[in-house]
Design a protein around this motif. Structure first.
Motif, PDB file in Angstrom:
ATOM      1  N   UNK A  82       0.840  -1.301  -0.160  1.00  0.00           N
ATOM      2  CA  UNK A  82      -0.046  -0.031  -0.075  1.00  0.00           C
ATOM      3  C   UNK A  82       0.910   1.170  -0.073  1.00  0.00           C
ATOM      4  N   UNK A  83       0.515   2.308  -0.779  1.00  0.00           N
ATOM      5  CA  UNK A  83       1.571   3.493  -0.711  1.00  0.00           C
ATOM      6  C   UNK A  83       1.083   4.340   0.318  1.00  0.00           C
ATOM      7  N   UNK A  84       1.938   5.234   1.078  1.00  0.00           N
ATOM      8  CA  UNK A  84       1.830   5.760   2.032  1.00  0.00           C
ATOM      9  C   UNK A  84       1.232   7.251   1.592  1.00  0.00           C
ATOM     10  N   UNK A  85       0.580   7.630   2.658  1.00  0.00           N
ATOM     11  CA  UNK A  85       0.073   9.037   2.677  1.00  0.00           C
ATOM     12  C   UNK A  85       0.956   9.860   3.579  1.00  0.00           C
ATOM     13  N   UNK A 227      -7.530   3.834   3.699  1.00  0.00           N
ATOM     14  CA  UNK A 227      -6.478   4.636   4.418  1.00  0.00           C
ATOM     15  C   UNK A 227      -7.009   5.611   5.067  1.00  0.00           C
ATOM     16  N   UNK A 228      -8.133   6.146   4.681  1.00  0.00           N
ATOM     17  CA  UNK A 228      -8.795   7.282   5.426  1.00  0.00           C
ATOM     18  C   UNK A 228      -9.911   6.948   6.233  1.00  0.00           C
ATOM     19  N   UNK A 229      -9.975   5.596   6.394  1.00  0.00           N
ATOM     20  CA  UNK A 229     -11.274   5.191   7.378  1.00  0.00           C
ATOM     21  C   UNK A 229     -12.399   5.291   6.647  1.00  0.00           C
ATOM     22  N   UNK A 230     -12.454   5.000   5.453  1.00  0.00           N
ATOM     23  CA  UNK A 230     -13.336   4.708   4.535  1.00  0.00           C
ATOM     24  C   UNK A 230     -14.067   6.080   4.305  1.00  0.00           C
ATOM     25  N   UNK A 262     -18.530   3.391   1.555  1.00  0.00           N
ATOM     26  CA  UNK A 262     -18.567   4.917   1.619  1.00  0.00           C
ATOM     27  C   UNK A 262     -20.169   5.502   1.330  1.00  0.00           C
ATOM     28  N   UNK A 263     -20.303   6.744   1.538  1.00  0.00           N
ATOM     29  CA  UNK A 263     -21.356   7.606   1.333  1.00  0.00           C
ATOM     30  C   UNK A 263     -21.449   8.251  -0.122  1.00  0.00           C
ATOM     31  N   UNK A 374      -9.631  19.438   3.000  1.00  0.00           N
ATOM     32  CA  UNK A 374      -8.490  18.306   3.107  1.00  0.00           C
ATOM     33  C   UNK A 374      -8.234  18.094   1.703  1.00  0.00           C
ATOM     34  N   UNK A 375      -6.966  18.321   1.345  1.00  0.00           N
ATOM     35  CA  UNK A 375      -6.370  18.123   0.078  1.00  0.00           C
ATOM     36  C   UNK A 375      -5.508  16.953  -0.151  1.00  0.00           C
ATOM     37  N   UNK A 376      -5.616  16.215  -1.353  1.00  0.00           N
ATOM     38  CA  UNK A 376      -4.796  14.963  -1.618  1.00  0.00           C
ATOM     39  C   UNK A 376      -3.976  15.167  -2.763  1.00  0.00           C
ATOM     40  N   UNK A 377      -2.730  15.284  -2.924  1.00  0.00           N
ATOM     41  CA  UNK A 377      -1.934  15.533  -4.047  1.00  0.00           C
ATOM     42  C   UNK A 377      -1.455  13.875  -4.653  1.00  0.00           C
ATOM     43  N   UNK A 378      -1.425  13.716  -5.944  1.00  0.00           N
ATOM     44  CA  UNK A 378      -0.799  12.546  -6.331  1.00  0.00           C
ATOM     45  C   UNK A 378       0.576  12.646  -6.661  1.00  0.00           C
TER      46      UNK A 378
END
Ligand SMILES: Cc1ncc(COP(=O)(O)O)c(C=O)c1O
Length: 394
Positions: A82-85, A227-230, A262-263, A374-378
């Motif tokens: 699994x790739x880390x955050x 990884x983000x708890x669903x 997820x919702x 909450x921002x996520x970059x790839x």
């Protein structure tokens, strides 16, 4: 390896909705558009619980119920993790933002997220008994194809633009692929693959021209949610070339919602391109459904130097439906982003990953993204596979 229940029902043309039989070799649909794999999601819901996934190893292969590979004997693995955050706390504070996190795909076999899609494409080729695979590549996809195909005993033919970073070309050749350098861009390489298809008996694994790479890329979305708890971030910045990852994640979120993991909330999807090659940004801004080919494409971020993407309408659809946007950053901004993140956070990004950081900063500055989000970059590949700027010696 343990067997898992699988749930593929059929494939579907992404443009017309026409159904195609599962467990047959397919390329594009009759309409010349990408095919999407469909599942009996009610069966997936019954077969797997979130808690059961948490206990499994095997990297992205642990999401087998969401994937098309029927028999475990066809799985091709190079030890996926699994790739880390990775949080960037110093840079978030500097930008006046609460948090920014990088999903670092450089930790996968062959050093990029292309491992996900090509592992799936090669496993399916193995299941179908296909002996020769061919593809055009800007480098990372070819490296993943060559490695996974070597593992599966499948012959590969790889076409790269002549200016592809030397390390990629050598890596592909070392894994036993037949490599050809083409005087042109990835689309010219694609034409070479198309020309040889009939004559040489190649199966074409170009981006979205076969149905399974996207299923592998889908695991980025599933993995991230787990990884983000669903839950999902508010905004995802994705470096967009062919767009398989963005389209794949969007598909993953729909499937995860259908199985109740997820919702209904979705991140805003942001397609990041280079100013020297931004067909999706141009199409997004003028409200077009398709992107016209970009002339004279150039950028140091080789992975996103894609002047025309066959899945353009799927990228644009996902970006618009999510309430996101498309944004271009120039090479100078990419270079300074790369240097800043390495110097201040110790994380060496690839230029495409650095483009997402530069785009986030630009979007914060112009108000398209808020500091509270909450921002996520790839970061799609390890920075070590690219020519690095000369050291400033003291
Ligand atoms: C490092 C990197 N980032 C981003 C991309 C673009 O990926 P996609 O085809 O999913 O848009 C590529 C594709 O080659 C790449 O190698």
């Amino acid at each position: 390896m343990q067997e898992y229940q699988t749930f593929v029902t059929h494939l579907e043309c992404s443009a017309t909705g026409k159904r195609y039989e599962a467990d047959r070799v397919h390329g594009l649909s009759e309409a010349g558009k990408p095919l999407l794999v469909r599942y009996e999601l009610e069966g997936v819901r019954r077969a797997v619980r979130r808690e059961a996934l948490a206990a499994r190893g095997g990297g992205f292969w642990k999401y087998r119920e969401f994937l098309p590979v029927r028999r475990s004997a066809d799985v091709v693995s190079l030890g996926e993790e699994l790739t880390p955050l990775v949080e960037l706390p110093v840079l978030a504070a500097r930008a006046g933002a609460k948090s920014v996190v990088v999903k670092d795909e450089g930790r996968l076999p062959t050093g990029s997220f292309k491992a996900r899609g090509l592992a799936l494409a090669v496993a399916m080729a193995k299941a179908f008994g296909i002996g020769k695979l061919a593809m055009p590549t800007n480098g990372n996809a070819g490296a993943a194809l060559a490695a996974y195909a070597a593992r599966a005993g499948i012959e590969t033919f790889v076409f790269c633009p002549a200016d592809t970073p030397e390390i990629n070309v050598r890596e592909i050749a070392l894994a036993g692929a037949h490599v050809t350098l083409v005087d042109g861009l990835i689309n010219d390489c694609g034409k070479r693959v198309a020309e040889g298809r009939e004559r040489m008996g190649w199966f074409d694994v170009s981006t979205l021209k076969e149905p399974y790479r996207i299923e592998g890329k889908k695991t980025m979305g599933i993995e991230l949610a787990e990884q983000l708890g669903w839950t999902l971030p508010d905004v995802i910045f994705y470096p967009t070339g062919g767009g398989t990852g963005l389209i794949g994640m969007w598909k993953a979120f729909a499937e995860l919602e259908a199985v109740g993991f997820i919702g209904a909330a979705r991140p805003r999807m942001v397609a990041v391109q280079a100013a020297g090659c931004a067909p999706i940004v141009r199409a997004f801004e003028c409200g077009a459904e398709h992107a016209a080919p970009w002339q004279d494409a150039h950028t140091i971020a080789a992975g996103i130097r894609v002047p025309a993407a066959i899945g353009d309408f799927l990228i644009l659809r996902a970006v618009r439906k999510s309430g996101g946007f498309a944004i271009a950053v120039d090479d100078a901004a990419i270079q300074s982003a790369l240097a800043e993140v390495a110097r201040d956070e110790g994380l060496l990004l690839c230029p495409e990953g650095a483009a997402t950081y530069a785009a986030w900063r630009a979007a914060l500055a112009d108000g398209r993204v808020g500091g509270h989000e909450k921002v996520l970059l790839f970061n799609c590949a390890t920075g070590l596979k690219y020519p690095l700027p000369p050291a400033l010696l003291t």
